[in-house]
Design a protein around this motif. Sequence first.
Motif: not given
Length: 286
Positions: A83, A92, A117, A121, A129, A154, A156-157, A160, A162, A186, A188
């Motif tokens: 990001n 994204k 992490s 993915g 992470a 969010d 895409t995560e 994770y 937040r 974010y 993990s």
Amino acid sequence: MTRRRTLRDLGLDVAPARHPLSYPGRPVTEPVLLAGEELLALAPGPGRLGSWRIGAATLDQALASLGGAATGRRHPVLAVGSNASPAQLAHKLTREGLAATVPMVPVRTRGIGVGCSGHIGRFGYVAAAPYADPAAERVLVAGWLDAEQLAVVDATELNYRRVLLPGDAFALTLPSGARLAGAYLYVSKWGVLTDPGSGLARPGGGDQSALLAALLLGSARLRALLGPDPAGWVARAAADPEVRAAGARVFAAEGWVRRSEGFPAGDGAVARSYDELEETSSLPPP
């Protein structure tokens, strides 16, 4: 005159979502406004972020001219991985029909380590992470996302949670010297990978090919599942969610995963805006 530089001109146009072994992508290294395929240079000033200058205009004026929300209604989100890459962030947002109009600012942080992490993915790479490390001092890029942009990121995560980091526990210093009272991060859900030799968190956010090669070297089970090399890894993992899930199970079976502790619980409430996270005055370096 406002400097208008394209991502391609700057060599920042490669998105890890399209080129997995390029993960985490190239981050911005100075304050900018991402405006589609362009970066506009942002000059820090003594006031709030919205008053920083882009040429003759303030940042908030520039955002308004592009149809974007003012900084005060946006949410500062720290990036430990892709990001921080303007190409990845633009990918994204634009694929969901949103404008890629985002202030991106390097922030000097304390207390945030960057690891890997404990999962694989959907594009096949092992993403970065964070983990709590009181001794860590590093610069992380913060993107100021509006409410719609935050919802897209969010989504895409999903691996994770937040969390809202309080600035009194995790020092967050802008290039102007002002301190943020808080920012989102974010964390993990899978924990972070450890180095088998030291037991410490394995460093993340570096060369993805080197990371995958080291993981393959360390586990016969991973070689059987994802070998023989990083290119084969990302191709197999990106093509099959079951392979990704199996890879995460191997990480755990090898004893490589530790929980991500030391951060606040996930923020389930409505996200707080920059206006609700007041800056403090500049402080001398500790």
